[in-house]
Design a protein around this motif. Structure first.
Motif, PDB file in Angstrom:
ATOM      1  N   ASP A 170       0.891  -1.296   0.078  1.00 49.44           N
ATOM      2  CA  ASP A 170      -0.246   0.125  -0.064  1.00 49.44           C
ATOM      3  C   ASP A 170       0.966   1.200   0.169  1.00 49.44           C
ATOM      4  N   GLN A 190       0.884   9.219  -9.715  1.00 47.72           N
ATOM      5  CA  GLN A 190      -0.101   8.483 -10.519  1.00 47.72           C
ATOM      6  C   GLN A 190       0.137   7.903 -11.695  1.00 47.72           C
ATOM      7  N   ASN A 233       0.527   4.770 -14.121  1.00 53.14           N
ATOM      8  CA  ASN A 233      -0.407   4.532 -15.316  1.00 53.14           C
ATOM      9  C   ASN A 233      -0.232   5.727 -16.360  1.00 53.14           C
ATOM     10  N   ASP A 253      -0.552  -1.873 -10.280  1.00 50.49           N
ATOM     11  CA  ASP A 253      -1.700  -1.299  -9.698  1.00 50.49           C
ATOM     12  C   ASP A 253      -1.557  -1.383  -8.140  1.00 50.49           C
ATOM     13  N   PRO A 297      -2.289   0.199  -4.664  1.00 51.19           N
ATOM     14  CA  PRO A 297      -3.271   1.165  -3.864  1.00 51.19           C
ATOM     15  C   PRO A 297      -2.655   2.251  -3.312  1.00 51.19           C
ATOM     16  N   LEU A 318     -10.209   8.401  -4.287  1.00 50.93           N
ATOM     17  CA  LEU A 318      -9.299   7.375  -3.646  1.00 50.93           C
ATOM     18  C   LEU A 318      -9.432   7.094  -2.302  1.00 50.93           C
ATOM     19  N   SER A 346     -14.104   6.193  -9.379  1.00 52.49           N
ATOM     20  CA  SER A 346     -12.843   6.319 -10.244  1.00 52.49           C
ATOM     21  C   SER A 346     -12.652   4.868 -10.592  1.00 52.49           C
ATOM     22  N   ASP A 347     -11.218   4.744 -11.515  1.00 48.92           N
ATOM     23  CA  ASP A 347     -10.782   3.294 -11.866  1.00 48.92           C
ATOM     24  C   ASP A 347     -10.509   2.552 -10.550  1.00 48.92           C
ATOM     25  N   THR A 348     -10.220   3.430  -9.565  1.00 43.96           N
ATOM     26  CA  THR A 348      -9.654   2.900  -8.310  1.00 43.96           C
ATOM     27  C   THR A 348     -10.597   2.340  -7.479  1.00 43.96           C
ATOM     28  N   LEU A 349     -11.762   3.319  -7.095  1.00 41.03           N
ATOM     29  CA  LEU A 349     -12.778   3.009  -6.087  1.00 41.03           C
ATOM     30  C   LEU A 349     -14.259   3.474  -6.698  1.00 41.03           C
TER      31      LEU A 349
END
Length: 335
Positions: free
Chosen positions: A107, A143, A147, A166, A168, A187, A214-217
């Protein structure tokens, strides 16, 4: 046990207790992490602090690697890396390296404070004009190294290792600034209520109100900090807590030092005014035997709606520290 399953994690400040060394601290950190893994804790985070004789985790990425190498499955990360102290590319490379070594377990929690004082900020080579206001740009740049399609990095510069991973990213804070940013970027957000409780509830509201999927969450995810001092008796828990109270008392007096042994009576050490400050700043604390700790933790969960708790226990004696975390794991039904 809470009505809903709430993961519980550990924030280890890697304390150097009076009469010990950083090497002792690292041995204790790994021992605690191995126990935490066995007891069902979700993640094990370490914090970046500098110029503090009582905290050993200044080279945070190295200590994360030490813990991850000595454990098997628990997530390990930063709580946090103080991003304005570093070039985003360096952090992308460091955490890309960690993810390469310990895949699926790392993390990256980020803060915008210096983790120390003004003089140490300068020693860390921070620009004199950098005050954390460029934190959003630094986060987006970081970030982009993971990516590149996000396009906010330096053109032609790649993080190797790091690109395509990826990992987190969490934003940490004690005010509304990072809460709003975490919401806008979609996030997860962690609030430092274990030492800065006053703005907790407004910050959580800001985060949840400003959250954009988001693509994360897809939904907001908030973690709340809590000090825990659990023992087999109420008296012993209160006594263990005094080491942390003394450490915080010294901090507001402008002094830093190693974590000292507990005392029988704090009233011999602080004024009424100092007592009020310390108790207020450390008000997000659960202390006592198992039943009392359970009640206090449930109250925090009900008040905050936290999706996860992250607990820290500044306890002088390592065996007592282990016992505190064991009791908490039991009352939270972690194992």
């Amino acid at each position: 046990m809470p009505n809903r399953h709430v993961p519980v994690s550990i924030l280890d400040l890697a304390p150097i207790v009076a009469g010990s060394t950083a090497a002792d601290s690292f041995r204790n950190t790994l021992d605690l992490a191995r126990h935490a893994e066995k007891w069902g804790y979700n993640r094990y985070w370490l914090a970046e602090h500098h110029n503090m004789p009582g905290i050993a985790s200044s080279a945070t990425s190295l200590v994360i690697s030490h813990v991850a190498a000595g454990t098997q499955k628990i997530r390990v990360g930063s709580g946090g890396i103080m991003l304005p102290n570093h070039a985003p590319l360096v952090i992308a490379e460091q955490f890309g390296t960690l993810e390469s070594l310990y895949p699926g377990r790392i993390d990256l929690g980020l803060g915008r404070a210096p983790g120390s004082d003004q003089r140490t900020m300068r020693a860390l080579r921070r620009g004199l004009g950098s005050d954390g206001n460029d934190f959003p740009e630094m986060v987006r740049e970081l970030q982009s190294y993971f990516n590149p399609e996000q396009g906010d990095g330096v053109p032609g510069v790649r993080a190797v290792p790091g690109e395509g991973f990826d990992i987190p990213i969490w934003l940490l804070g004690s005010s509304g600034f990072s809460a709003q940013l975490a919401g806008q970027l979609g996030l997860p957000f962690a609030f430092a209520s274990h030492f800065a409780p006053d703005y907790l509830l407004p910050a959580l509201e800001i985060y949840r109100t400003n959250f954009r999927p988001s693509d994360t969450l897809q939904e907001p995810y908030a973690m709340v900090g809590l000090n825990v001092f659990a023992a087999d008796t109420e008296e012993e828990a209160r006594r263990l807590r005094t080491s942390h109270q003394m450490q915080f008392l010294n901090l507001i007096r402008g002094r830093t030092g190693q974590l000292g042994p507990p005392v029988d009576n704090m009233d011999e050490l602080w004024s009424d005014h100092e007592r009020a400050i310390v108790l207020q700043q450390l008000s997000y604390t659960a202390a006592g035997s198992s039943d009392n700790v359970r009640e206090q933790v449930l109250r925090v969960l009900e008040e905050t709606g936290a999706d996860e708790l992250i607990v820290t226990s500044q306890i002088y004696d390592h065996q007592a520290r282990l016992r505190s975390y064991e009791i908490l794991a039991d009352v939270m039904g972690l194992y």
